[in-house]
Design a protein around this motif. Sequence first.
Motif, PDB file in Angstrom:
ATOM      1  N   ARG A 216      60.895  71.563  17.345  1.00  0.00           N
ATOM      2  CA  ARG A 216      59.615  71.275  16.679  1.00  0.00           C
ATOM      3  C   ARG A 216      58.966  69.975  17.133  1.00  0.00           C
ATOM      4  NH1 ARG A 216      59.956  71.626  10.392  1.00  0.00           N
ATOM      5  NH2 ARG A 216      60.187  73.820  10.933  1.00  0.00           N
ATOM      6  N   PRO A 217      59.704  68.879  17.352  1.00  0.00           N
ATOM      7  CA  PRO A 217      59.045  67.611  17.695  1.00  0.00           C
ATOM      8  C   PRO A 217      58.195  67.659  18.956  1.00  0.00           C
ATOM      9  CG  PRO A 217      61.331  67.257  17.070  1.00  0.00           C
ATOM     10  CD  PRO A 217      61.136  68.723  17.177  1.00  0.00           C
ATOM     11  N   ILE A 218      58.381  68.671  19.790  1.00  0.00           N
ATOM     12  CA  ILE A 218      57.621  68.754  21.034  1.00  0.00           C
ATOM     13  C   ILE A 218      56.173  69.166  20.764  1.00  0.00           C
ATOM     14  CG2 ILE A 218      57.513  70.000  23.253  1.00  0.00           C
ATOM     15  CD1 ILE A 218      60.560  70.118  23.165  1.00  0.00           C
ATOM     16  N   ARG A 219      55.891  69.703  19.573  1.00  0.00           N
ATOM     17  CA  ARG A 219      54.542  70.168  19.252  1.00  0.00           C
ATOM     18  C   ARG A 219      53.758  69.124  18.455  1.00  0.00           C
ATOM     19  NH1 ARG A 219      54.076  76.275  17.911  1.00  0.00           N
ATOM     20  NH2 ARG A 219      53.471  76.537  20.057  1.00  0.00           N
ATOM     21  N   GLU A 220      52.446  69.184  18.574  1.00  0.00           N
ATOM     22  CA  GLU A 220      51.568  68.271  17.831  1.00  0.00           C
ATOM     23  C   GLU A 220      51.164  68.916  16.505  1.00  0.00           C
ATOM     24  OE1 GLU A 220      48.282  67.399  20.367  1.00  0.00           O
ATOM     25  OE2 GLU A 220      49.443  66.091  21.710  1.00  0.00           O
ATOM     26  N   PHE A 221      51.176  68.119  15.451  1.00  0.00           N
ATOM     27  CA  PHE A 221      50.858  68.609  14.112  1.00  0.00           C
ATOM     28  C   PHE A 221      49.498  68.049  13.694  1.00  0.00           C
ATOM     29  CE2 PHE A 221      51.952  68.557   9.392  1.00  0.00           C
ATOM     30  CZ  PHE A 221      51.764  69.927   9.258  1.00  0.00           C
ATOM     31  N   MET A 222      48.571  68.929  13.318  1.00  0.00           N
ATOM     32  CA  MET A 222      47.202  68.474  13.030  1.00  0.00           C
ATOM     33  C   MET A 222      46.463  69.414  12.088  1.00  0.00           C
ATOM     34  SD  MET A 222      45.611  69.384  16.784  1.00  0.00           S
ATOM     35  CE  MET A 222      46.711  68.175  17.519  1.00  0.00           C
ATOM     36  N   GLU A 223      45.314  68.912  11.591  1.00  0.00           N
ATOM     37  CA  GLU A 223      44.388  69.716  10.780  1.00  0.00           C
ATOM     38  C   GLU A 223      43.174  70.062  11.623  1.00  0.00           C
ATOM     39  OE1 GLU A 223      43.220  68.293   6.951  1.00  0.00           O
ATOM     40  OE2 GLU A 223      45.200  67.500   6.498  1.00  0.00           O
ATOM     41  N   LEU A 224      42.729  71.325  11.497  1.00  0.00           N
ATOM     42  CA  LEU A 224      41.552  71.791  12.235  1.00  0.00           C
ATOM     43  C   LEU A 224      40.546  72.405  11.271  1.00  0.00           C
ATOM     44  CD1 LEU A 224      43.233  73.700  15.235  1.00  0.00           C
ATOM     45  CD2 LEU A 224      42.498  71.323  15.176  1.00  0.00           C
ATOM     46  N   ALA A 225      39.265  72.294  11.626  1.00  0.00           N
ATOM     47  CA  ALA A 225      38.191  73.001  10.921  1.00  0.00           C
ATOM     48  C   ALA A 225      37.406  73.788  11.957  1.00  0.00           C
ATOM     49  CB  ALA A 225      37.289  72.004  10.200  1.00  0.00           C
TER      50      ALA A 225
ATOM     51  N   GLN B  53      59.273  71.247  37.981  1.00  0.00           N
ATOM     52  CA  GLN B  53      58.027  70.509  37.729  1.00  0.00           C
ATOM     53  C   GLN B  53      56.890  71.462  37.394  1.00  0.00           C
ATOM     54  OE1 GLN B  53      57.450  68.147  41.235  1.00  0.00           O
ATOM     55  NE2 GLN B  53      59.205  66.808  40.807  1.00  0.00           N
ATOM     56  N   GLY B  54      56.879  72.636  38.059  1.00  0.00           N
ATOM     57  CA  GLY B  54      55.855  73.631  37.766  1.00  0.00           C
ATOM     58  C   GLY B  54      55.959  74.146  36.350  1.00  0.00           C
ATOM     59  N   ARG B  55      57.202  74.345  35.896  1.00  0.00           N
ATOM     60  CA  ARG B  55      57.402  74.800  34.525  1.00  0.00           C
ATOM     61  C   ARG B  55      57.013  73.713  33.530  1.00  0.00           C
ATOM     62  NH1 ARG B  55      62.626  76.977  36.477  1.00  0.00           N
ATOM     63  NH2 ARG B  55      63.651  75.224  35.464  1.00  0.00           N
ATOM     64  N   GLN B  56      57.307  72.471  33.887  1.00  0.00           N
ATOM     65  CA  GLN B  56      57.019  71.376  32.970  1.00  0.00           C
ATOM     66  C   GLN B  56      55.527  71.132  32.812  1.00  0.00           C
ATOM     67  OE1 GLN B  56      59.356  68.263  34.727  1.00  0.00           O
ATOM     68  NE2 GLN B  56      61.202  68.773  33.551  1.00  0.00           N
ATOM     69  N   ARG B  57      54.717  71.626  33.782  1.00  0.00           N
ATOM     70  CA  ARG B  57      53.271  71.466  33.635  1.00  0.00           C
ATOM     71  C   ARG B  57      52.758  72.222  32.415  1.00  0.00           C
ATOM     72  NH1 ARG B  57      53.011  71.348  39.421  1.00  0.00           N
ATOM     73  NH2 ARG B  57      52.786  73.596  39.555  1.00  0.00           N
ATOM     74  N   ASN B  58      53.474  73.282  32.045  1.00  0.00           N
ATOM     75  CA  ASN B  58      53.126  74.019  30.823  1.00  0.00           C
ATOM     76  C   ASN B  58      53.651  73.313  29.580  1.00  0.00           C
ATOM     77  OD1 ASN B  58      51.816  76.196  32.061  1.00  0.00           O
ATOM     78  ND2 ASN B  58      53.781  77.160  32.558  1.00  0.00           N
ATOM     79  N   LEU B  59      54.476  72.279  29.812  1.00  0.00           N
ATOM     80  CA  LEU B  59      55.104  71.531  28.710  1.00  0.00           C
ATOM     81  C   LEU B  59      55.913  72.431  27.790  1.00  0.00           C
ATOM     82  CD1 LEU B  59      52.343  68.933  27.792  1.00  0.00           C
ATOM     83  CD2 LEU B  59      54.382  68.604  29.191  1.00  0.00           C
TER      84      LEU B  59
ATOM     85  N   TRP C  42      39.753  76.325   7.457  1.00  0.00           N
ATOM     86  CA  TRP C  42      40.588  75.126   7.562  1.00  0.00           C
ATOM     87  C   TRP C  42      42.028  75.542   7.882  1.00  0.00           C
ATOM     88  CZ3 TRP C  42      44.880  73.943   4.568  1.00  0.00           C
ATOM     89  CH2 TRP C  42      45.397  72.655   4.707  1.00  0.00           C
ATOM     90  N   PHE C  43      42.637  74.830   8.837  1.00  0.00           N
ATOM     91  CA  PHE C  43      44.006  75.161   9.248  1.00  0.00           C
ATOM     92  C   PHE C  43      44.846  73.892   9.355  1.00  0.00           C
ATOM     93  CE2 PHE C  43      41.228  78.328  11.146  1.00  0.00           C
ATOM     94  CZ  PHE C  43      41.828  79.520  10.751  1.00  0.00           C
ATOM     95  N   LYS C  44      46.112  74.037   9.004  1.00  0.00           N
ATOM     96  CA  LYS C  44      47.112  73.010   9.292  1.00  0.00           C
ATOM     97  C   LYS C  44      48.088  73.667  10.269  1.00  0.00           C
ATOM     98  CE  LYS C  44      48.503  70.301   5.944  1.00  0.00           C
ATOM     99  NZ  LYS C  44      49.236  69.766   4.750  1.00  0.00           N
ATOM    100  N   VAL C  45      48.160  73.137  11.504  1.00  0.00           N
ATOM    101  CA  VAL C  45      48.879  73.851  12.575  1.00  0.00           C
ATOM    102  C   VAL C  45      49.719  72.907  13.427  1.00  0.00           C
ATOM    103  CG1 VAL C  45      47.118  75.650  12.782  1.00  0.00           C
ATOM    104  CG2 VAL C  45      46.953  73.594  14.191  1.00  0.00           C
ATOM    105  N   ARG C  46      50.650  73.532  14.164  1.00  0.00           N
ATOM    106  CA  ARG C  46      51.359  72.855  15.248  1.00  0.00           C
ATOM    107  C   ARG C  46      50.967  73.555  16.547  1.00  0.00           C
ATOM    108  NH1 ARG C  46      55.869  73.084  11.660  1.00  0.00           N
ATOM    109  NH2 ARG C  46      56.398  71.035  10.835  1.00  0.00           N
ATOM    110  N   ILE C  47      50.561  72.774  17.553  1.00  0.00           N
ATOM    111  CA  ILE C  47      50.177  73.357  18.831  1.00  0.00           C
ATOM    112  C   ILE C  47      50.864  72.614  19.966  1.00  0.00           C
ATOM    113  CG2 ILE C  47      47.927  74.150  17.980  1.00  0.00           C
ATOM    114  CD1 ILE C  47      46.684  71.796  19.552  1.00  0.00           C
ATOM    115  N   PRO C  48      51.086  73.277  21.120  1.00  0.00           N
ATOM    116  CA  PRO C  48      51.669  72.594  22.277  1.00  0.00           C
ATOM    117  C   PRO C  48      50.749  71.468  22.752  1.00  0.00           C
ATOM    118  CG  PRO C  48      51.717  74.976  22.560  1.00  0.00           C
ATOM    119  CD  PRO C  48      50.864  74.708  21.364  1.00  0.00           C
ATOM    120  N   PRO C  49      51.294  70.344  23.202  1.00  0.00           N
ATOM    121  CA  PRO C  49      50.480  69.206  23.621  1.00  0.00           C
ATOM    122  C   PRO C  49      49.478  69.537  24.728  1.00  0.00           C
ATOM    123  CG  PRO C  49      52.776  68.542  23.405  1.00  0.00           C
ATOM    124  CD  PRO C  49      52.738  70.033  23.246  1.00  0.00           C
ATOM    125  N   HIS C  50      49.860  70.472  25.654  1.00  0.00           N
ATOM    126  CA  HIS C  50      48.950  70.745  26.769  1.00  0.00           C
ATOM    127  C   HIS C  50      47.702  71.525  26.334  1.00  0.00           C
ATOM    128  CE1 HIS C  50      51.317  74.482  26.596  1.00  0.00           C
ATOM    129  NE2 HIS C  50      50.338  75.078  27.269  1.00  0.00           N
TER     130      HIS C  50
END
Length: 399
Positions: A337-346, A164-170, A375-383
């Motif tokens: 890959r599906p575990i990460r969020e895909f988004m655009e950032l400025a 559970q402790g490890r999963q907190r980091n997702l 401007w960036f198009k990135v994948r980042i961990p959900p946490h």
Amino acid sequence: MDELAELAATAGGVVVDTGTQKLEAPVAGTFIGSGKADEFARHCRQHDVDTVIFDDELSPAQSRNLERVFDCKVLDRTSLILDIFAQRARTKEGKLQIELAQLQHLLPRLTRFWGHLSRQKGGIGMRGDGETQLETDRRRVQDRISKIARELEVVRRQRSTQRQGRQRNLWPLASIVGYTNAGKSTLLNALTGAEVFAEDKLFATLDPTTRRLKLPTNQNVLLTDTVGFIRKLPHGLVEAFKATLEEVVQADLLLHVVDVSHPQAEEQINAVNTVLEEIGAAGKPTLMVFNKIDRLNGDGTGNIQRFYERHANAVGVSAKTGEGLPALLAELSSQLRPIREFMELAVPHEASAIIARLHAVGQVIARDYNGDKAWFKVRIPPHLHEEFAPFIIQELQTA
């Protein structure tokens, strides 16, 4: 029989000879026929053999009868594997699990250890020394089994808390599974720089080891090395190792490592799949890793092709030489890959710390520094969503 000989050598024995017999069904009293048993017994006396090992599980009565015929120690496959595990266990948890399996195997066989103590007297309250000692030992073994089971339940809860402790980091969890001596520990060492004991022997590793692996996409994954499987792995051993094998059941992805140079590679794959089904891990996302390609003739392309045809998204590697590891890391990145969020950032140009952080923890797919903001198009961990929330333009669905 070759595998049984290798198990015997791993346990410290020297194999003198082997023998087989074809029967419609095992003989109830001695497993093999009486004539064959007498033939083997003469052979044992001629060569001063002190132990005879059977490749199948013997009943307590069969073991007792065979020891009388051979006049030496008789072990079955389960006893041999338990002995190897007892030699290899290093941690307290591992030793507890082995002791539990050994005691559960021993309990129905206690009678043979006290056969020399006969019933000396009859009548109520006048049982012989053998019976009295047998009952005493049974109680002691049962009490010890209960105590170990309670201690292992504590271990199971501790592992759950750690998980559970490890999963907190997702961070996703990937478990390395495979037949014993397929190169699992060597692969963990090659990928993470861990210093897990690795040796060209069966069951060199018993205790699970978890290490962080940073993928080329800047994604962290926890990689766990687990105990090796084997054909006809004793059911009691699987039960005793449930605390350890839960790491496999809880994994997001299994790396099934196969010694592709082994002549029985396909049979070993089936044996591992059987154990995975027994522990409730069948059907999990699995990446087949065909190890030891450096041992194949030539470049190995033709020899390994039949495995690629049967298993999709498989990767050929040599954990020893490092060949194929970049392709394995790329495939790991793709499957997780599906575990990460895909988004655009400025991000404002002056927020250099944010831009550096983005490159450190995220996978930058595209970038553009022209204009008022970067401007960036990135994948980042959900946490880490909240950390970059002020700079999100939009969340994307596909790459």
